[in-house]
Scaffold this motif. Structure first.
Motif, PDB file in Angstrom:
ATOM      1  N   LEU A 173       9.258  49.599  14.383  1.00  0.00           N
ATOM      2  CA  LEU A 173       9.479  48.610  13.332  1.00  0.00           C
ATOM      3  C   LEU A 173       8.820  47.293  13.718  1.00  0.00           C
ATOM      4  N   TYR A 174       8.146  46.688  12.757  1.00  0.00           N
ATOM      5  CA  TYR A 174       7.515  45.387  12.966  1.00  0.00           C
ATOM      6  C   TYR A 174       8.083  44.424  11.928  1.00  0.00           C
ATOM      7  N   LEU A 175       8.573  43.286  12.379  1.00  0.00           N
ATOM      8  CA  LEU A 175       9.142  42.291  11.474  1.00  0.00           C
ATOM      9  C   LEU A 175       8.365  40.986  11.580  1.00  0.00           C
ATOM     10  N   GLU A 176       8.166  40.375  10.432  1.00  0.00           N
ATOM     11  CA  GLU A 176       7.539  39.054  10.426  1.00  0.00           C
ATOM     12  C   GLU A 176       8.405  38.131   9.589  1.00  0.00           C
ATOM     13  N   CYS A 177       8.668  36.960  10.133  1.00  0.00           N
ATOM     14  CA  CYS A 177       9.513  35.969   9.454  1.00  0.00           C
ATOM     15  C   CYS A 177       8.689  34.691   9.284  1.00  0.00           C
ATOM     16  N   VAL A 178       8.485  34.284   8.051  1.00  0.00           N
ATOM     17  CA  VAL A 178       7.726  33.055   7.797  1.00  0.00           C
ATOM     18  C   VAL A 178       8.630  32.083   7.045  1.00  0.00           C
ATOM     19  N   VAL A 179       8.759  30.890   7.589  1.00  0.00           N
ATOM     20  CA  VAL A 179       9.546  29.849   6.924  1.00  0.00           C
ATOM     21  C   VAL A 179       8.602  28.712   6.556  1.00  0.00           C
ATOM     22  N   ALA A 180       8.638  28.322   5.284  1.00  0.00           N
ATOM     23  CA  ALA A 180       7.788  27.231   4.805  1.00  0.00           C
ATOM     24  C   ALA A 180       8.447  26.556   3.603  1.00  0.00           C
ATOM     25  N   PRO A 181       8.251  25.272   3.413  1.00  0.00           N
ATOM     26  CA  PRO A 181       7.588  24.398   4.382  1.00  0.00           C
ATOM     27  C   PRO A 181       8.555  23.998   5.504  1.00  0.00           C
ATOM     28  N   VAL A 182       7.964  23.636   6.642  1.00  0.00           N
ATOM     29  CA  VAL A 182       8.762  23.052   7.722  1.00  0.00           C
ATOM     30  C   VAL A 182       8.102  21.747   8.146  1.00  0.00           C
ATOM     31  N   THR A 183       8.925  20.828   8.594  1.00  0.00           N
ATOM     32  CA  THR A 183       8.396  19.571   9.116  1.00  0.00           C
ATOM     33  C   THR A 183       8.231  19.745  10.624  1.00  0.00           C
ATOM     34  N   SER A 184       8.165  18.667  11.336  1.00  0.00           N
ATOM     35  CA  SER A 184       7.986  18.782  12.785  1.00  0.00           C
ATOM     36  C   SER A 184       9.203  19.461  13.406  1.00  0.00           C
ATOM     37  N   VAL A 185       8.974  20.063  14.564  1.00  0.00           N
ATOM     38  CA  VAL A 185      10.074  20.725  15.248  1.00  0.00           C
ATOM     39  C   VAL A 185      11.037  19.666  15.763  1.00  0.00           C
ATOM     40  N   PRO A 186      12.318  19.754  15.391  1.00  0.00           N
ATOM     41  CA  PRO A 186      13.254  18.752  15.866  1.00  0.00           C
ATOM     42  C   PRO A 186      13.482  18.883  17.359  1.00  0.00           C
ATOM     43  N   ARG A 187      13.869  17.811  17.996  1.00  0.00           N
ATOM     44  CA  ARG A 187      14.132  17.888  19.435  1.00  0.00           C
ATOM     45  C   ARG A 187      15.384  18.716  19.672  1.00  0.00           C
ATOM     46  N   ASP A 188      15.461  19.286  20.834  1.00  0.00           N
ATOM     47  CA  ASP A 188      16.644  20.055  21.201  1.00  0.00           C
ATOM     48  C   ASP A 188      17.823  19.103  21.302  1.00  0.00           C
ATOM     49  N   GLU A 189      18.876  19.400  20.538  1.00  0.00           N
ATOM     50  CA  GLU A 189      20.022  18.491  20.517  1.00  0.00           C
ATOM     51  C   GLU A 189      20.987  18.763  21.665  1.00  0.00           C
ATOM     52  N   GLU A 190      20.654  19.733  22.513  1.00  0.00           N
ATOM     53  CA  GLU A 190      21.594  20.088  23.582  1.00  0.00           C
ATOM     54  C   GLU A 190      20.948  19.921  24.947  1.00  0.00           C
ATOM     55  N   GLN A 191      20.206  18.844  25.079  1.00  0.00           N
ATOM     56  CA  GLN A 191      19.496  18.607  26.323  1.00  0.00           C
ATOM     57  C   GLN A 191      20.446  18.448  27.503  1.00  0.00           C
ATOM     58  N   ASP A 192      21.713  18.115  27.219  1.00  0.00           N
ATOM     59  CA  ASP A 192      22.628  17.860  28.317  1.00  0.00           C
ATOM     60  C   ASP A 192      23.228  19.142  28.883  1.00  0.00           C
ATOM     61  N   LEU A 193      22.923  20.285  28.301  1.00  0.00           N
ATOM     62  CA  LEU A 193      23.436  21.537  28.849  1.00  0.00           C
ATOM     63  C   LEU A 193      22.624  21.921  30.081  1.00  0.00           C
ATOM     64  N   PRO A 194      23.244  22.673  31.009  1.00  0.00           N
ATOM     65  CA  PRO A 194      22.525  23.058  32.223  1.00  0.00           C
ATOM     66  C   PRO A 194      21.243  23.839  31.893  1.00  0.00           C
ATOM     67  N   ALA A 195      20.296  23.780  32.826  1.00  0.00           N
ATOM     68  CA  ALA A 195      19.014  24.458  32.624  1.00  0.00           C
ATOM     69  C   ALA A 195      19.235  25.931  32.306  1.00  0.00           C
ATOM     70  N   GLY A 196      18.526  26.395  31.319  1.00  0.00           N
ATOM     71  CA  GLY A 196      18.618  27.803  30.939  1.00  0.00           C
ATOM     72  C   GLY A 196      19.733  28.101  29.974  1.00  0.00           C
ATOM     73  N   LEU A 197      20.541  27.087  29.643  1.00  0.00           N
ATOM     74  CA  LEU A 197      21.720  27.356  28.819  1.00  0.00           C
ATOM     75  C   LEU A 197      21.716  26.599  27.493  1.00  0.00           C
ATOM     76  N   SER A 198      20.603  26.009  27.127  1.00  0.00           N
ATOM     77  CA  SER A 198      20.536  25.397  25.799  1.00  0.00           C
ATOM     78  C   SER A 198      20.437  26.513  24.765  1.00  0.00           C
ATOM     79  N   GLN A 199      20.729  26.172  23.533  1.00  0.00           N
ATOM     80  CA  GLN A 199      20.673  27.200  22.476  1.00  0.00           C
ATOM     81  C   GLN A 199      19.293  27.836  22.418  1.00  0.00           C
TER      82      GLN A 199
END
Lengths: 151, 114
Positions: free
Chosen positions: A93-119
């Motif tokens: 199975l091959y899946l393709e997901c296209v979302v449009a329009p999108v603006t800039s990628v928002p910054r990660d809001e969970e920067q304070d989580l330990p490394a490797g554990l952000s969403q």
């Protein structure tokens, strides 16, 4: 082809020669609102079930398509649309997901989580573990994600 | 469309239990986050009973991680315990490595033991 502004992937490129013939394809187009992504999960589960995937594989796919939707829908606006294409063959199975329009990628809001554990990092870990290959790229006002899984 | 989420605070003052049922995804994760925020700041042992969770994605996981981190910061001896008995939920914890930081139990009885 436009060069992606940013991308993330694991594995090789999307299947060469994906069979996109109508009899082996299904396309779902919905507003890019998270409360509707259950439809995408159900659609993929239904296709995988018909292809003979077992219960665990179907659960994996439901989660993978959800993570792909999350990744692609960062930076959506109210009029954004999510278009999910499923293509299948004997190989899987091959899946393709296209979302449009999108603006800039928002910054990660969970920067304070330990490394490797952000969403975002957890999402990448899930995709890397559950599918054979995937990729996400942003460019031209849209975000495209794909994944493939062998049957 | 949404299978919904039910979150209830139960248990005792000593060992609060958050019972979660349904699908935890981008839509419902804020509800879980809000309920976890009601937990006592002092910490102690906290049990999240996820035995009736049918779907858990990275947004739900990040809510759990944030709560675990808050509890750890409140005290070294605090304990963050999950009750998980569905293979699909166990699997997502395994592949993300979160079984290394959460204490995972297969029953509420085990998780609430001192």
């Amino acid at each position: 082809m436009t060069t992606p502004r940013s991308s993330n992937s694991r594995g090789d490129e999307p299947w060469d020669g994906v069979d996109k013939s109508p009899e082996r394809s299904l396309v779902l187009s919905i507003p890019a609102r998270p409360e509707l992504w259950g439809l995408a999960r159900m659609t993929v589960a239904s296709v995988a079930s018909r292809l003979g995937f077992d219960f665990e594989q179907i659960e994996d796919l439901r989660l993978a398509v959800d993570e792909l939707s999350i990744a692609c829908a960062r930076g959506t606006v109210p009029e954004s649309v999510l278009r999910l294409s499923c293509h299948w063959s004997e190989a899987g199975l091959y899946l393709e997901c296209v979302v449009a329009p999108v603006t800039s990628v928002p910054r990660d809001e969970e920067q304070d989580l330990p490394a490797g554990l952000s969403q975002k990092e957890l999402s990448e870990s899930i995709l890397a573990a559950l599918v054979d290959a995937y990729g996400i790229s942003i460019g031209d006002g849209s975000c495209t994600g794909w994944l493939r899984i062998a049957s | 469309m949404d299978a919904g989420l039910r979150v209830q605070l139960e248990g005792s003052e000593e060992v609060p239990v958050i019972r979660v049922a349904g699908e935890v995804d981008l839509t419902t994760a804020p509800e879980l986050r809000a309920k976890l925020a009601e937990l006592p700041a002092a910490g102690g042992t906290v049990v999240i009973d996820m035995s009736e969770v049918t779907f858990l994605d990275s947004t739900g996981l990040s809510v759990l991680v944030a709560s675990w981190k808050r509890l750890c910061e409140a005290g070294e001896k605090n304990s963050f315990r999950l009750v998980v008995n569905r293979p699909a939920i166990q699997r997502v914890l395994d592949v993300t490595g979160l079984t290394q930081i959460f204490e995972v139990f297969s029953s509420l009885e085990e998780a609430t033991k001192p």
